[in-house]
Enzyme design. Structure first.
Site, PDB file in Angstrom:
ATOM      1  N   GLY A  45       0.825  -1.202   0.000  1.00 44.14           N
ATOM      2  CA  GLY A  45       0.000   0.000   0.000  1.00 44.14           C
ATOM      3  C   GLY A  45       0.861   1.254   0.000  1.00 44.14           C
ATOM      4  N   GLY A  64       4.353  13.956  -4.340  1.00 42.59           N
ATOM      5  CA  GLY A  64       3.946  12.555  -4.421  1.00 42.59           C
ATOM      6  C   GLY A  64       3.475  12.131  -5.798  1.00 42.59           C
ATOM      7  N   GLU A  65       4.023  12.759  -6.837  1.00 42.45           N
ATOM      8  CA  GLU A  65       3.528  12.447  -8.189  1.00 42.45           C
ATOM      9  C   GLU A  65       3.815  11.002  -8.592  1.00 42.45           C
ATOM     10  OE1 GLU A  65       3.655  14.168 -12.764  1.00 42.45           O
ATOM     11  OE2 GLU A  65       4.063  15.475 -11.062  1.00 42.45           O
TER      12      GLU A  65
END
Length: 270
Positions: A45, A64-65
């Site tokens: 995850g 967080g691209e």
């Protein structure tokens, strides 16, 4: 920094509600890195939440691209995020700092991000250095790389040449010679030490050629002056009162010959 403090716990929001960050400093994303991250997210995850800010009816991605791209490729409909209140400048800084700390940026992308912070947000090199935890000289050295033409920067990036390769090229002033050097470095897979020697040898050769050219020009100048002086000596044999003057003007030499008129009519004989 106030805007870097946590506000609340992570929440999950739809991936389709997140828009890309226009100030994302990272422009190139290696497919193998994305594949590795995707497999990690599939297994464990998203451990580190993305950072976003509210804008209109959606969100702008601040940091967080890669995680967002990997999540979308896995078909995830929601991702965990931390919502921040940040100005455009603060958003750009958060994105840069996260990428710098994670060492996600190439040195060219990092330099381009610093330049945008200076040109678009008015930060000084000293301010940037303080915020990203680096020396001001480090920021300055990276920015100098951007003085290389864009096509050379592209060659460096595509061939994954190091920052030291790039900085060595700054010793060369001629862009065409720089391109030739990069091509040789790539062709022969030269490391930094070998590349620096190649550049030093080329510059030494160029300096010798320049000195030879200046020596030839000096010889020519002496030859011209001596030729004029010999011509004056011939004149002086017939005209004892003829005068010869020479003055060094720095970047030129001024030679003057005075021949008196002696036919009594104020005219020089034909």
């Amino acid at each position: 920094m106030k805007w870097m403090t946590k506000k609340g716990e992570p929440v999950e929001i739809p991936t389709e509600s997140i828009r890309p960050n226009p100030d994302q400093p990272r422009k190139q994303f290696e497919q193998d890195e994305l594949d590795e991250l995707r497999e990690s997210i599939r297994e464990f995850g998203i451990i580190q939440p993305l950072i976003v800010k509210k804008e209109g009816d959606g969100y702008i991605l601040i940091a967080g691209e890669r995680r967002l791209r990997a999540a979308v490729s896995l078909g995830m409909e929601k991702v965990p995020v931390l919502i921040r209140e940040a100005t455009v400048k603060e958003s750009a800084l958060i994105a840069l700092i996260e990428n710098v700390q994670r060492e996600n940026l190439s040195y060219i992308e990092e330099a381009q991000a610093y330049r945008r912070l200076i040109s678009e947000h008015g930060l000084t090199q000293t301010e940037i250095a303080k915020k990203v935890g680096k020396r001001q000289s480090t920021i300055s050295n990276k920015l100098r790389i951007l003085s290389l033409p864009e096509d050379i920067q592209q060659m460096l990036a595509e061939n994954r040449l190091s920052e030291r390769h790039a900085r060595a090229l700054l010793r060369i002033e001629d862009d065409e010679l720089r391109r030739q050097v990069v091509e040789k470095i790539v062709k022969y897979n030269l490391n930094v030490t070998q590349s620096e020697k190649l550049i030093s040898d080329l510059l030494e050769k160029e300096e010798k050629q320049q000195m030879t050219g200046e020596r030839i020009r000096f010889i020519n100048y002496k030859l011209y002056v001596n030729t004029i002086k010999k011509a004056f000596m011939t004149i002086q044999e017939a005209e004892k009162d003829a005068q010869y003057f020479m003055e060094d003007m720095g970047d030129s030499v001024e030679v003057k010959i005075i021949i008196p008129k002696k036919n009594g009519k104020g005219e020089v004989p034909a």
